[in-house]
Design an enzyme around this catalytic site. Structure first.
Site, PDB file in Angstrom:
ATOM      1  N   GLY A  98      21.826 -53.408  19.742  1.00 34.30           N
ATOM      2  CA  GLY A  98      22.247 -52.373  18.805  1.00 34.30           C
ATOM      3  C   GLY A  98      23.606 -51.760  19.087  1.00 34.30           C
ATOM      4  CD  GLU A  99      28.667 -52.983  22.549  1.00 34.72           C
ATOM      5  OE1 GLU A  99      29.887 -52.777  22.680  1.00 34.72           O
ATOM      6  OE2 GLU A  99      28.041 -53.813  23.236  1.00 34.72           O
ATOM      7  CD  GLU A 132      20.962 -56.617  18.087  1.00 39.73           C
ATOM      8  OE1 GLU A 132      20.541 -55.630  17.483  1.00 39.73           O
ATOM      9  OE2 GLU A 132      21.753 -56.555  19.035  1.00 39.73           O
TER      10      GLU A 132
END
Length: 305
Positions: A98-99, A132
């Site tokens: 989720g950066e 991801e």
């Protein structure tokens, strides 16, 4: 733009749990989904955005600024729909997944972000970040190749295992990592989108890295297509083969000349052929008497001529 699914519930099947807890009794599929939903809601917490930091080992290094601004605008209107996955470190939370959302949230001016706190091994952290980004198609080809290589070398995975974890074919993983054999300057041209992965794979036919870089610039400057690049590589390979065949033919000819001179002089002779049809003939002798014999023989040949 349609957003691709992130990690979600498919993560457990990609990365087996390392714990030793006994499996819960089987439940009907519908009930199982409800239980998972409740657990996720229970684990989700809000933390200060200043307490969250990116993972330094995150495979992705480049973030599109325009796309981040678009996401920031969306977050201003609707908030962060999918929480970040983080792991607690000494005095901060490290982002596992989720950066991009975290960066956009900072641009949007959020003070807090929703997170799910997990406890993963180093290998699992790398795998999750890689998966991801692959699912969202966020990695450039070189970042992806470097992430694959790290998983194989640092965590002793086999290519078949890695391919299964990232839902790609073994061939796709192999072809991806082959890009790392290119000159680093050529790799950067792929990152900068000056040449495509198709161009880059064609350049792998050239072993010399300086030549790779020169050809990559030729592709960029002349705007060659992948098909044109492949033809260029075939022509270069043909020229190389022709030169090799010519060299082999020349060596055969000069070996024959060596043998003839040996038979005439009765001693070891070496013909060293150089460029521009130049070279050197070496005649060996093993005593003063043999040197005199060779001299007499050459003088007699000269007189006959």
């Amino acid at each position: 733009m349609v957003r691709k699914n992130g990690l979600g519930k498919g993560l457990d099947s990609l990365i087996p749990s390392t714990g030793h807890k006994k499996a819960a009794p089987a439940k009907p599929e519908v009930k199982k989904e409800v239980v998972v939903e409740k657990v996720i809601k229970k684990e989700e917490v809000m933390v200060k955005i200043t307490e969250v930091e990116p993972n330094r080992e995150q495979p992705r290094k480049n973030f599109n600024e325009d796309a981040l601004l678009e996401l920031a605008d969306s977050i201003k209107q609707f908030g962060i729909i999918q929480p970040l996955v983080v792991q607690k470190q000494d005095d901060y939370y490290e982002i596992i997944a989720g950066e991009r959302r975290w960066r956009a949230a900072k641009l949007a001016g959020l003070k807090e972000v929703p997170v799910i706190i997990k406890n993963y091994t180093e290998q699992e952290r790398v795998e999750i970040a890689l998966i991801e980004n692959i699912q969202r198609e966020d990695l450039n080809p070189i970042e992806e190749a470097m992430a694959f290589k790290r998983l194989l070398t640092e965590f002793d995975l086999k290519q078949d295992e890695l391919a299964e974890r990232v839902s790609k074919s073994r061939t796709a993983v192999t072809n991806s990592m082959r890009l790392l054999k290119l000159d680093e300057r050529v790799q950067q041209m792929v990152v900068d989108e000056k040449i495509s992965t198709g161009h880059a794979r064609a350049l792998l036919a050239v072993g010399d890295k300086e030549q790779q870089y020169n050809l990559a610039n030729k592709i960029f400057d002349e705007k060659l297509s992948v098909r044109e690049t492949e033809r260029l590589m075939k022509n270069l390979q043909k020229e190389k083969k022709d030169k090799k065949d010519q060299k082999a033919e020349n060596e055969f000819i000069y070996k024959g000349i060596e043998e003839k001179i040996k038979m005439i002089l009765g001693t070891k002779v070496t013909v060293n052929h150089k460029k521009n049809n130049k070279g050197r003939i070496e005649i060996e002798y093993y005593s003063n008497e043999e040197l005199e014999r060779i001299m007499d023989l050459l003088e007699s040949i000269h007189q006959e001529a």
